[in-house]
Design a protein around this motif. Sequence first.
Motif, PDB file in Angstrom:
ATOM      1  N   ALA A   3       0.400  -1.404   0.075  1.00  0.00           N
ATOM      2  CA  ALA A   3       0.282  -0.205  -0.101  1.00  0.00           C
ATOM      3  C   ALA A   3       0.449   1.417   0.078  1.00  0.00           C
ATOM      4  CB  ALA A   3      -1.272  -0.295   1.279  1.00  0.00           C
ATOM      5  N   LEU A   4       0.290   2.053  -1.004  1.00  0.00           N
ATOM      6  CA  LEU A   4       1.268   3.549  -0.826  1.00  0.00           C
ATOM      7  C   LEU A   4       0.888   3.921   0.623  1.00  0.00           C
ATOM      8  CD1 LEU A   4      -0.276   4.944  -4.210  1.00  0.00           C
ATOM      9  CD2 LEU A   4       2.074   3.614  -3.411  1.00  0.00           C
ATOM     10  N   THR A   5       0.306   4.181   1.358  1.00  0.00           N
ATOM     11  CA  THR A   5       0.143   4.703   2.856  1.00  0.00           C
ATOM     12  C   THR A   5      -0.096   3.168   4.076  1.00  0.00           C
ATOM     13  OG1 THR A   5      -2.731   5.127   2.966  1.00  0.00           O
ATOM     14  CG2 THR A   5      -1.090   6.360   1.957  1.00  0.00           C
ATOM     15  N   ASN A   6       0.270   3.877   5.201  1.00  0.00           N
ATOM     16  CA  ASN A   6       0.299   3.124   5.757  1.00  0.00           C
ATOM     17  C   ASN A   6      -0.903   4.150   7.245  1.00  0.00           C
ATOM     18  OD1 ASN A   6       0.943   1.480   8.547  1.00  0.00           O
ATOM     19  ND2 ASN A   6       1.927   0.539   6.935  1.00  0.00           N
ATOM     20  N   ALA A   7      -1.829   2.586   7.830  1.00  0.00           N
ATOM     21  CA  ALA A   7      -2.581   2.807   9.481  1.00  0.00           C
ATOM     22  C   ALA A   7      -1.481   3.573  10.252  1.00  0.00           C
ATOM     23  CB  ALA A   7      -3.453   2.176   9.702  1.00  0.00           C
ATOM     24  N   ASP A   8      -0.569   3.494  10.298  1.00  0.00           N
ATOM     25  CA  ASP A   8       0.209   3.868  11.345  1.00  0.00           C
ATOM     26  C   ASP A   8       1.585   4.582  10.821  1.00  0.00           C
ATOM     27  OD1 ASP A   8      -0.341   2.352  13.632  1.00  0.00           O
ATOM     28  OD2 ASP A   8       0.932   0.359  13.439  1.00  0.00           O
ATOM     29  N   LEU A   9       1.374   5.499   9.666  1.00  0.00           N
ATOM     30  CA  LEU A   9       2.527   6.254   9.561  1.00  0.00           C
ATOM     31  C   LEU A   9       3.215   7.410  10.673  1.00  0.00           C
ATOM     32  CD1 LEU A   9       3.691   7.491   6.874  1.00  0.00           C
ATOM     33  CD2 LEU A   9       1.905   8.827   6.126  1.00  0.00           C
ATOM     34  N   LEU A  10       3.752   7.913  10.578  1.00  0.00           N
ATOM     35  CA  LEU A  10       4.738   8.851  11.202  1.00  0.00           C
ATOM     36  C   LEU A  10       4.266   8.816  13.019  1.00  0.00           C
ATOM     37  CD1 LEU A  10       4.021  11.533   9.742  1.00  0.00           C
ATOM     38  CD2 LEU A  10       5.861  10.679   9.804  1.00  0.00           C
ATOM     39  N   PHE A  11       4.275   7.206  13.051  1.00  0.00           N
ATOM     40  CA  PHE A  11       3.628   7.192  14.694  1.00  0.00           C
ATOM     41  C   PHE A  11       5.078   6.546  15.337  1.00  0.00           C
ATOM     42  CE2 PHE A  11      -0.696   6.647  13.975  1.00  0.00           C
ATOM     43  CZ  PHE A  11      -1.739   7.754  13.980  1.00  0.00           C
ATOM     44  N   TRP A 384       6.808  25.601   8.828  1.00  0.00           N
ATOM     45  CA  TRP A 384       6.448  26.592   7.602  1.00  0.00           C
ATOM     46  C   TRP A 384       7.427  26.168   6.465  1.00  0.00           C
ATOM     47  CZ3 TRP A 384       8.616  32.490   6.604  1.00  0.00           C
ATOM     48  CH2 TRP A 384       8.247  32.776   5.353  1.00  0.00           C
ATOM     49  N   TRP A 385       6.992  26.444   5.932  1.00  0.00           N
ATOM     50  CA  TRP A 385       7.381  25.363   4.280  1.00  0.00           C
ATOM     51  C   TRP A 385       8.502  24.749   3.882  1.00  0.00           C
ATOM     52  CZ3 TRP A 385       9.075  31.235   1.205  1.00  0.00           C
ATOM     53  CH2 TRP A 385       9.494  30.945  -0.046  1.00  0.00           C
ATOM     54  N   PHE A 386      10.106  25.145   4.126  1.00  0.00           N
ATOM     55  CA  PHE A 386      10.902  23.893   3.976  1.00  0.00           C
ATOM     56  C   PHE A 386      10.678  23.012   5.242  1.00  0.00           C
ATOM     57  CE2 PHE A 386      12.442  28.117   1.218  1.00  0.00           C
ATOM     58  CZ  PHE A 386      13.071  26.678   0.049  1.00  0.00           C
ATOM     59  N   HIS A 387      10.537  23.579   5.783  1.00  0.00           N
ATOM     60  CA  HIS A 387      10.107  22.617   7.256  1.00  0.00           C
ATOM     61  C   HIS A 387       8.540  21.884   7.518  1.00  0.00           C
ATOM     62  CE1 HIS A 387      14.115  24.499   8.008  1.00  0.00           C
ATOM     63  NE2 HIS A 387      13.393  26.051   8.379  1.00  0.00           N
ATOM     64  N   ASP A 388       8.384  22.227   6.704  1.00  0.00           N
ATOM     65  CA  ASP A 388       6.819  21.843   6.644  1.00  0.00           C
ATOM     66  C   ASP A 388       6.565  20.477   6.002  1.00  0.00           C
ATOM     67  OD1 ASP A 388       3.842  20.714   6.469  1.00  0.00           O
ATOM     68  OD2 ASP A 388       3.654  22.480   4.821  1.00  0.00           O
ATOM     69  N   GLU A 391      10.010  16.063  10.187  1.00  0.00           N
ATOM     70  CA  GLU A 391      11.180  17.025  10.485  1.00  0.00           C
ATOM     71  C   GLU A 391      10.396  17.808  11.676  1.00  0.00           C
ATOM     72  OE1 GLU A 391      11.157  14.323   8.349  1.00  0.00           O
ATOM     73  OE2 GLU A 391      12.444  12.716   8.884  1.00  0.00           O
ATOM     74  N   GLY A 392      10.577  18.282  10.462  1.00  0.00           N
ATOM     75  CA  GLY A 392      10.023  19.830  10.740  1.00  0.00           C
ATOM     76  C   GLY A 392       9.292  20.211  12.180  1.00  0.00           C
ATOM     77  N   MET A 393       8.368  19.647  11.795  1.00  0.00           N
ATOM     78  CA  MET A 393       6.488  19.570  12.969  1.00  0.00           C
ATOM     79  C   MET A 393       7.439  19.109  14.212  1.00  0.00           C
ATOM     80  SD  MET A 393       3.387  18.552  10.237  1.00  0.00           S
ATOM     81  CE  MET A 393       3.613  19.266   9.141  1.00  0.00           C
ATOM     82  N   ARG A 394       7.978  17.853  14.253  1.00  0.00           N
ATOM     83  CA  ARG A 394       8.692  17.701  15.692  1.00  0.00           C
ATOM     84  C   ARG A 394       9.548  18.942  16.420  1.00  0.00           C
ATOM     85  NH1 ARG A 394      10.064  12.525  12.872  1.00  0.00           N
ATOM     86  NH2 ARG A 394       8.362  11.207  12.286  1.00  0.00           N
ATOM     87  N   ARG A 395      10.588  19.073  15.453  1.00  0.00           N
ATOM     88  CA  ARG A 395      11.601  20.300  15.851  1.00  0.00           C
ATOM     89  C   ARG A 395      10.533  20.826  16.777  1.00  0.00           C
ATOM     90  NH1 ARG A 395      13.897  18.474  11.367  1.00  0.00           N
ATOM     91  NH2 ARG A 395      13.876  20.046   9.746  1.00  0.00           N
ATOM     92  N   PHE A 396       9.962  21.445  15.655  1.00  0.00           N
ATOM     93  CA  PHE A 396       9.363  22.521  16.333  1.00  0.00           C
ATOM     94  C   PHE A 396       8.269  22.247  17.467  1.00  0.00           C
ATOM     95  CE2 PHE A 396       5.117  24.979  17.158  1.00  0.00           C
ATOM     96  CZ  PHE A 396       5.169  26.253  16.506  1.00  0.00           C
ATOM     97  N   ARG A 397       7.018  21.160  18.062  1.00  0.00           N
ATOM     98  CA  ARG A 397       6.652  20.660  18.794  1.00  0.00           C
ATOM     99  C   ARG A 397       8.703  20.712  19.620  1.00  0.00           C
ATOM    100  NH1 ARG A 397       2.273  23.036  18.410  1.00  0.00           N
ATOM    101  NH2 ARG A 397       0.911  22.300  16.989  1.00  0.00           N
ATOM    102  N   GLU A 398       9.242  20.146  19.649  1.00  0.00           N
ATOM    103  CA  GLU A 398       9.985  20.043  20.715  1.00  0.00           C
ATOM    104  C   GLU A 398      10.806  21.576  21.452  1.00  0.00           C
ATOM    105  OE1 GLU A 398      11.447  15.540  19.023  1.00  0.00           O
ATOM    106  OE2 GLU A 398      13.073  17.427  18.394  1.00  0.00           O
ATOM    107  N   VAL A 432       1.641  13.876  13.265  1.00  0.00           N
ATOM    108  CA  VAL A 432       3.227  14.188  13.467  1.00  0.00           C
ATOM    109  C   VAL A 432       2.692  14.919  15.510  1.00  0.00           C
ATOM    110  CG1 VAL A 432       4.594  15.791  14.092  1.00  0.00           C
ATOM    111  CG2 VAL A 432       3.747  14.862  12.068  1.00  0.00           C
ATOM    112  N   ASP A 433       1.550  15.033  15.676  1.00  0.00           N
ATOM    113  CA  ASP A 433       1.442  15.752  16.544  1.00  0.00           C
ATOM    114  C   ASP A 433       0.297  14.742  17.576  1.00  0.00           C
ATOM    115  OD1 ASP A 433       1.196  18.496  16.350  1.00  0.00           O
ATOM    116  OD2 ASP A 433      -0.198  18.900  15.781  1.00  0.00           O
ATOM    117  N   CYS A 434       0.022  14.276  17.345  1.00  0.00           N
ATOM    118  CA  CYS A 434      -0.591  12.279  18.631  1.00  0.00           C
ATOM    119  C   CYS A 434       0.650  11.869  18.464  1.00  0.00           C
ATOM    120  CB  CYS A 434      -1.347  11.759  17.307  1.00  0.00           C
ATOM    121  SG  CYS A 434      -2.926  12.512  17.424  1.00  0.00           S
ATOM    122  N   ALA A 435       1.966  11.958  17.695  1.00  0.00           N
ATOM    123  CA  ALA A 435       3.388  11.023  18.198  1.00  0.00           C
ATOM    124  C   ALA A 435       3.918  11.619  19.190  1.00  0.00           C
ATOM    125  CB  ALA A 435       4.212  10.793  16.635  1.00  0.00           C
TER     126      ALA A 435
END
Length: 469
Positions: A3-11, A384-388, A391-398, A432-435
């Motif tokens: 499958a192209l996508t996985n139910a646990d993607l990014l978890f 935003w943008w290059f960090h969308d 990894e960028g979202m995780r770094r933002f939260r961290e 990403v936020d749920c993870a």
Amino acid sequence: MVALTNADLLFPAEAHPRSIARDLYAGIKDLPLISPHGHTDPRWYALNEPFPDPAQLLIVPDHYIFRMLFSQGVRLEDLGVPTLDGGPVETDGRTIWRRFAGHYHLFRGTPTRLWFDHVLADLFGIEEPLSAETADRHYDTIATVLQWENFRPRALFERFNIEVIATTEGALDDLKWHQMIRDSGWEGRVVTAYRPDAVVDPDFEGFSANLERLGEITGCDTGTWAGYLDAHRQRRAFFKSFGATSSDHGHPTADTANLSDAAAQELFSRIRRGSDDERERKLFRAQMLTEMAKMSRDDGLVMQIHPGSWRNHSPDIFRKFGRDKGFDIPTRTDYVTALKPLLDCVGLERDLTIILFTLDETSYARELAPLAGVYPALKLGPAWWFHDSPEGMRRFREMTTETAGFYNTVGFNDDTRAFPSIPARHDLARRVDCAFLARLVAEHRLREDEAHELAKELTYTLAKKAYRL
């Protein structure tokens, strides 16, 4: 077939936090999409015509795609990107699609790959990986369904479960497409946002003519400082009448200034005469950010500041193809010193919302989180943008949560021209936020009931509240 996508993607890979992430995601995955800032074309919703062929829909307008291909030697003309002088470019959609498919491996590991696979699988029902060998089958499938009524813009808007979407128009726009949407009686909520760059940035092409046009549209004397500011107030009110709740400012830096009225008027007079002094032009942009903030304090528009991009880095590409062709490059950005004049003026206003974005991740923990963590007027926009990206979202939260918390952020916005990718982008952010929340629960830093509440806030509530939607 894989499958192209996985139910646990990014978890998380570990079983315990992955189980928590699954539960959190199940509670928010079907919430409506709030899209408070983006660049989709309002004419799509106004005319509700079938989208063009797959290449014109998914490749030609997407700088994330063609900048990667260009970096590997594919000419923009061969991808159908139009030239300013109307010179010859590839117009056959199937040929463009085949070129893209033949280079799809270049996107391995990138967010573009995640978005695109999500679009293929979830929107078009395709589970076969895209490649040179599958290109024609994919093209035919997509081209066929794009002619169906339930794949027209309004139907997709409803299928995507979009509660509200904001487009972004320049200060001189007549908003005719928004008027057509309103006159049509369609219930989809499409609002505009005020983007005044063309009439506040002296380096914007046609700046002098733009000021003249601003005066003609408003009936204000844009040859004077007072008349120029009144023209902005009038246009902002016009945009508000079409549902605008925000303004957007794409300046090279976050520099602000707070000149006296006399000094500002003198500076404007020099700029109006065509000053070639870069210091004066920079100071004028800085002053206008503060003026826009003061106007937001008065009229309630949420102010978005998107600084730090060296726009049109390649002069050759800019001359041939114009703006937004993949050559906007992040720069180092100062916020603490740059924003101080503006913050001294309006930073303590509790009813004002200024949303800060960055392309300089080094500023998250050092500058942006501490600023937003104390000034009532400031909130942090999402990665935003290059960090969308995951990894960028995780770094933002961290890097921001420990100082600014969650509630000085504004949820997610997709900031895209690529309409079909909107659900994919929101889904990625939700995962990403749920993870991230699951990790806090697993480490006993957050109760699970709090994590469920936060998941909804980050997905839905914070964006509605911050953008006054």
